[in-house]
Design an enzyme around this catalytic site. Structure first.
Site, PDB file in Angstrom:
ATOM      1  CD  GLU A 369      22.776  42.718  76.538  1.00 58.43           C
ATOM      2  OE1 GLU A 369      22.092  42.270  77.571  1.00 58.43           O
ATOM      3  OE2 GLU A 369      23.910  42.741  76.646  1.00 58.43           O
TER       4      GLU A 369
HETATM    5  C1  BGP Z   1      22.967  42.213  80.767  1.00 54.55           C
HETATM    6  C2  BGP Z   1      24.243  41.946  80.247  1.00 54.55           C
HETATM    7  C3  BGP Z   1      24.381  40.223  79.546  1.00 54.55           C
HETATM    8  C4  BGP Z   1      23.527  39.627  80.017  1.00 54.55           C
HETATM    9  C5  BGP Z   1      22.006  40.000  80.086  1.00 54.55           C
HETATM   10  C6  BGP Z   1      21.190  38.888  80.871  1.00 54.55           C
HETATM   11  O1  BGP Z   1      22.886  42.975  81.694  1.00 54.55           O
HETATM   12  O2  BGP Z   1      24.784  42.513  79.153  1.00 54.55           O
HETATM   13  O3  BGP Z   1      25.678  40.026  79.834  1.00 54.55           O
HETATM   14  O4  BGP Z   1      23.910  38.415  80.781  1.00 54.55           O
HETATM   15  O5  BGP Z   1      21.829  41.203  80.886  1.00 54.55           O
HETATM   16  O6  BGP Z   1      21.457  38.905  82.360  1.00 54.55           O
HETATM   17  P1  BGP Z   1      21.564  37.684  83.229  1.00 54.55           P
HETATM   18  O7  BGP Z   1      22.640  36.935  82.455  1.00 54.55           O
HETATM   19  O8  BGP Z   1      21.990  38.001  84.578  1.00 54.55           O
HETATM   20  O9  BGP Z   1      20.281  37.000  83.259  1.00 54.55           O
END
Ligand code: BGP
Length: 475
Positions: A369
């Site tokens: 990510e």
């Molecule tokens: C991480 C998670 C995801 C994702 C991402 C972005 O913490 O694993 O599920 O959503 O962050 O965060 P957000 O959607 O709150 O912007």
């Protein structure tokens, strides 16, 4: 790993994108699916949970991947994806979580998703549990606080490895496992509100998840010998706010709250600093000899992580100006700029994390990510709807350049799957307007929209990065 020369990516580098079931699938009550904690979290982690499903929850429909997966995976293939990270919704497979027999309709859905991936030569990267504990397990057992969850999760993991193990090589046991310390309901299905949860219960939940993760690795060894199992950590480097030695140690202590999870997953035992922290907090865990042996024997094949932000840290309480962060906040770094949601942007921090993790664990690393959540404007260019998202291109370019630097530093990096490769519902705020994708999805925060997909400028940019194996990046 194929050896990388400075600034080049290995030929087998896994370029792709990442998602999670609850943020894309929708169909929250179709196909025999049970409710998950997400069905009572209409506003993410910004408000207390609801009693039951509510119409204002965008995740009920999300981006309708449940019905549009073939079209979406074809678009990923058009970008040249080598891998696609998705999660399996636990409550599609075990609607309540504590049944003995799985729901065939749920299993068949992921067969179809994997079929589509295979059709396009895309390797699935599957997260077993990504912020979607079955609601019944939260309501009846208080989630991971209860040791019974270990057995329920092991049964679920065994079903997945038996069904998909020959077709799926890369597996992650828990998404951002360290976030349970900060968001107990989201990450641990723990119904007790955070301010009423005892430290002992919280750390017992952590322990139960770690044991379950080891049991999943054991199940993979037995049922899917070609599978590789990784842990998944929310990475957030903490820099000392000043060179004061107390600030330096404060930063180390903050980082260790995250690093401990990798230490346990990789080395198979609790580090001394972690045990001391438990002692200092008066926490006494129930850990059996059998569990110690499991943790030691079933360590991970690789370490995956999310990286969005770095933070600062200081021992001086009067200097602690707290900013936003991924799931949990940190002290603001005065040298960095931030996104529209206040997340501070630090590409060099990614190189730092990669080097730190590699030096520490000597395990292949997978960036599963990374990305910029931003507001996009859909416009028409030459008769086609698109988004000119130069800000997203700049963010990803600058981070990938640092991945190239880390590769040149000798770090073993398996791949890069930027978050929300197609727009999806945000985890923390449950908004659609916080967009990460290369593909725009026509859906608004009020639930209106056609759900049509449109390629953003970054779609072509990322396709070129993949096609050139990183050579097209601007350095
Ligand atoms: C991480 C998670 C995801 C994702 C991402 C972005 O913490 O694993 O599920 O959503 O962050 O965060 P957000 O959607 O709150 O912007």
């Amino acid at each position: 790993m194929t050896t990388a020369t400075p600034h080049t990516f290995p030929t087998d580098f896994l370029w792709g994108g990442a998602t999670a079931a609850n943020q894309i699938e929708g169909a929250y009550n179709e196909g025999g699916k049970g409710l998950s904690i997400q069905d009572v979290m209409p506003h993410g982690i910004t408000t207390p949970r609801a009693d039951g499903p509510t119409d204002d929850n965008l995740k009920q429909v999300a981006i309708d991947f449940y019905h549009r997966y073939a079209e979406d995976i074809a678009l990923f293939a058009e970008m040249g994806f080598k891998t696609f990270r998705f999660s399996i919704a636990w409550s599609r497979i075990f609607p309540l979580g504590d049944e003995t027999e799985p729901n065939e309709e749920g299993l068949a859905f992921y067969d179809r998703v994997i079929d589509e991936c295979e059709k396009h030569g895309i390797a699935p990267l599957v997260t077993i549990s990504h912020y979607e504990t079955p609601l019944h397990l939260a309501d009846t057992y208080d989630g991971w606080v209860n040791r019974d969850l270990i057995g329920f999760y092991e049964r679920y993991a065994r079903v997945l490895f038996a069904r998909y193990g020959a077709r799926v090589k890369y597996w992650l046991t828990f998404n951002e496992i360290n976030s349970v310390l900060h968001a107990p309901l989201l990450s641990g299905g723990i119904n007790t509100p955070k301010d009423q949860l005892t430290k002992t219960d919280l750390y017992q939940a952590v322990h139960n998840e770690l044991v379950a993760s080891a049991l999943a690795t054991k199940a993979a060894r037995e049922l899917a010998p070609t599978a590789q199992v990784g842990c998944m950590i929310l990475a957030m480097p903490a820099y000392p706010l000043s060179p004061d030695p107390d600030d330096v140690f404060a930063a180390l202590t903050t980082e260790r709250t995250n690093l401990a999870f990798g230490d346990i997953h990789v080395r198979g035992e609790y580090p001394g600093y972690y045990l001391r922290s438990l002692r200092d907090q008066g926490v006494e865990l129930v850990i059996t000899d059998e569990e110690r042996a499991l943790l030691k024997e079933y360590t991970v094949d690789f370490v995956s992580f999310s990286y969005y932000v770095s933070v600062a840290e200081t021992a001086d309480v009067s200097q602690r100006v707290v900013g936003e962060g991924n799931i949990f906040p940190g002290v603001r770094n005065p040298t960095l700029k931030a996104s529209e949601w206040g997340w501070q942007i630090d590409p060099v921090g990614l190189r730092t994390v990669l080097n730190q993790f590699w030096d520490r664990w000597q395990k292949p690393l997978f960036i599963v990510e990374n990305g910029l959540g931003a507001k996009d404007e859909l416009i028409t260019v030459n008769g086609r709807k698109t988004v000119i998202d130069d800000y997203r291109i700049a963010y990803l370019n600058d981070h990938l350049v640092q991945v190239g630097e880390a590769l040149a530093d000798g770090v073993d990096v398996m791949g890069f799957t930027p978050w929300g490769c197609i727009d999806l519902v945000s985890a923390s705020t449950a908004q659609m307007s916080k967009r990460y994708g290369f593909i725009y999805v026509d859906r608004n925060d009020d639930g209106t929209g056609t759900l049509d997909r449109f390629k953003k400028k970054s779609f072509g940019w990322y396709a070129e990065v993949i096609e050139s194996n990183g050579a097209s990046l601007s350095r």
